[in-house]
Scaffold this active site. Structure first.
Site, PDB file in Angstrom:
ATOM      1  N   ARG A 169      58.054 -13.977 -11.249  1.00 18.41           N
ATOM      2  CA  ARG A 169      58.565 -15.338 -11.458  1.00 18.41           C
ATOM      3  C   ARG A 169      60.096 -15.347 -11.292  1.00 18.41           C
ATOM      4  NH1 ARG A 169      62.339 -18.090 -14.186  1.00 18.41           N
ATOM      5  NH2 ARG A 169      61.848 -17.038 -16.137  1.00 18.41           N
ATOM      6  N   TYR A 198      60.420 -21.164 -23.951  1.00 22.32           N
ATOM      7  CA  TYR A 198      61.762 -20.746 -23.509  1.00 22.32           C
ATOM      8  C   TYR A 198      62.791 -21.754 -23.998  1.00 22.32           C
ATOM      9  CZ  TYR A 198      60.871 -17.265 -19.713  1.00 22.32           C
ATOM     10  OH  TYR A 198      60.571 -16.163 -18.978  1.00 22.32           O
ATOM     11  N   GLU A 249      65.948 -22.727 -22.667  1.00 14.36           N
ATOM     12  CA  GLU A 249      66.871 -22.519 -21.542  1.00 14.36           C
ATOM     13  C   GLU A 249      68.317 -22.756 -21.977  1.00 14.36           C
ATOM     14  OE1 GLU A 249      66.464 -25.180 -18.243  1.00 14.36           O
ATOM     15  OE2 GLU A 249      67.270 -23.727 -16.828  1.00 14.36           O
TER      16      GLU A 249
HETATM   17  C1  LIG Z   1      63.830 -20.533 -16.196  1.00 14.66           C
HETATM   18  C2  LIG Z   1      64.448 -19.874 -17.356  1.00 14.66           C
HETATM   19  C3  LIG Z   1      63.488 -19.500 -18.389  1.00 14.66           C
HETATM   20  C4  LIG Z   1      65.233 -18.673 -16.986  1.00 14.66           C
HETATM   21  O1  LIG Z   1      64.828 -17.838 -16.234  1.00 14.66           O
HETATM   22  C5  LIG Z   1      66.518 -18.542 -17.648  1.00 14.66           C
HETATM   23  O2  LIG Z   1      66.891 -19.421 -18.388  1.00 14.66           O
HETATM   24  O3  LIG Z   1      67.170 -17.521 -17.411  1.00 14.66           O
END
Ligand SMILES: CC(C)C(=O)C(=O)O
Length: 504
Positions: A6, A134, A136
């Site tokens: 991902r 998450y 972010e």
């Molecule tokens: C898309 C998000 C979870 C991400 O990879 C980040 O914030 O680093």
């Protein structure tokens, strides 16, 4: 949790095919044995849906479905429906961990955002999907809008959420801040499982992961070869080595499988691993200075705990202007060649001269150098390219007519391929097939020219072959196909010697 499939795929220019994703997922879970993998973002594309379906189908059969996670958005019902169609059972829900992102990107109030998150969690749970969240831009949130960020965590602590994942989205934290922020949330919310998701913008991702571990984090995110958005994420290989050697954390990861998956990801991503990249780089277990090789002979004076064998690799001794006799002896030992002291001095002198001229010398070059320096014709040249005719024209496929001498017999073949070297290899394959012999797998091909932009310069081609053991051969010519053919001719003689050694 490994997120090569991902966040790793968010490296500029990288895109994995569904079949490649499946192959990497299998290696990560079955061989390397990471605990969880994040395999895609929801709603990205049809190809992504196909890739996730392949992985969930396989994971369901093997009992790994709860280890396969997909990133989705606060967009009820769209992301959850996408996961349902893909057969995924774990949603990694992307929420806004800083007020700045919430206000300026989503243009929502905290109350509105929390309500939308709650709706999404309920909908996912109704569909039999468990949820991690998450936050972010969590790191900026802790710096600049701490009340909001802590309020969000408190809200999530009351929801049916398995893990709260703390990304340093912009890779802006220094280790002391990671210690402070992770320490703070772990202390304030002891019942919550926190993951830390590092980015490597300041080359601090591994140090930050260590700090997170030392201050109460329960899970960490990595990517193979450190792929990921911008400067990437915390490299799995470095994190594993660091945590094993510098903390008391016990990981399930099988260190000796790291190199294999690193090479596979290198191949599928098309991103070459820098030769000095810890653990997986080409040169990181190569001693170059003669004094180091000498010290290795005397009580392993130059070894550290990072032994190559741990990672399925071996120590090498480079040949070049700083290598000295000890390095050369180590390489001769590998080849089973013995030299008298004055012969060794002459060969050493020659290698230093070549190094001074910036020429790369590989282990497999040694027999040729010895034969040349000692003028003893020690190198058995059973196979030689006796002639070739190559064509390369606009609108027509390239062709090669090849004449090969194999132990006093002459063979000819003609082939047409995707380029001149490909045509040459196809012609060679025809000859080897008629002789009932196999050729090694070409695993790497590098071409370099001396700096200076001169078009009449010699091209150096180094080819890496896999013939049960790794063989590296070099060709030097003003024409790059001819340089590659010379490297191939050397390889043919080496594998013939290996085969006759095996027969004897
Ligand atoms: C898309 C998000 C979870 C991400 O990879 C980040 O914030 O680093």
């Amino acid at each position: 949790m490994d997120t090569t499939l991902r966040d790793g795929e968010q490296t500029s220019g990288v895109s994995f095919l569904p079949s490649e994703k499946l192959q990497i997922a299998k290696l990560l879970l079955e061989e390397l044995r990471v605990d969880r993998i994040e395999v895609a973002s929801a709603r990205v594309s049809e190809g992504e849906l196909e890739g996730v379906k392949k992985i969930t189908h396989w994971a369901a059969e093997k009992g790994y479905l709860d280890c396969v996670e997909v990133l989705g958005f606060v967009d009820t019902p769209a992301s959850v429906d996408w996961l349902t169609e893909a057969g995924a059972k774990v949603l990694n829900l992307l929420t806004k961990g800083s007020l700045n992102h919430l206000t300026h990107q989503l243009k929502k109030t905290p109350v509105e955002h929390f309500a939308a998150i709650e709706k999404c969690i309920h909908y996912a749970n109704e569909k039999g999907i468990s949820v991690n969240v998450y936050l972010e831009d969590w790191s900026s949130g802790m710096r600049h809008s701490r009340d909001y960020t802590l309020e969000l965590i408190a809200f999530l602590a009351d929801q049916n959420v398995k893990r709260v994942m703390l990304p340093d989205t912009l890779g802006l934290l220094k280790p002391a801040e990671v210690a402070e922020y992770v320490g703070l949330v772990s202390e304030q919310f002891p019942e919550v499982h926190f993951d830390f998701h590092a980015h490597n913008d300041y080359d601090l991702s591994v140090a930050n992961v260590m700090e997170a571990i030392n201050h109460g984090i329960s899970g960490i995110h990595t990517t193979v070869n450190g792929l990921g958005e911008r400067a990437g994420n915390a490299p799995l290989e470095s994190v594993v080595a660091t945590l094993s050697d510098f903390t008391t954390v016990k990981l399930n990861v099988q260190e000796n499988k790291i190199y294999r998956i690193s090479k596979l990801v290198e191949q599928f991503s098309g991103l070459h691993i820098p030769s000095n990249k810890p653990v997986v780089g080409e040169n990181v277990f190569t001693q170059t200075a003669g004094i180091h090789a000498d010290g290795d002979n005397k009580k392993n004076l130059y070894f550290n705990d990072l032994l190559p064998e741990r990672f399925g690799r071996t120590r090498k001794y480079a040949l070049g202007k700083t290598s000295g006799k000890a390095n050369i002896l180590k390489n001769l030992l590998e080849l089973g060649i013995k030299l008298e002291p004055e012969e060794l001095s002459k060969v050493t002198q020659k290698i230093i001269e070549l190094g001074d001229r910036k020429e790369r010398v590989t282990t497999e070059d040694l027999p040729y150098i010895i034969s040349d320096v000692l003028q003893n014709n020690s190198i058995k040249k059973d196979i030689s390219i006796e002639g070739y005719h190559m064509t390369h024209s606009k609108g027509l496929k390239p062709t090669v007519q090849l004449k090969l001498k194999f132990k006093d017999q002459f063979y000819e073949a003609h082939a047409s391929g995707n380029g001149q070297f490909d045509s040459f290899m196809l012609a060679l394959q025809k000859i080897y097939k008629s002789l009932n012999k196999k050729l090694p797998k070409l695993t790497d091909f590098s071409v370099s020219i001396p700096p200076g932009g001169k078009t009449d310069a010699f091209v150096e081609t180094v080819i890496t072959w896999d013939y049960g053991r790794i063989i590296k051969t070099k060709g030097l010519d003003s024409d790059q196909t001819v340089a590659a053919m010379m490297a191939t001719e050397k390889m043919l003689n080496i594998i013939e010697q290996i085969d006759s050694g095996n027969r004897a």
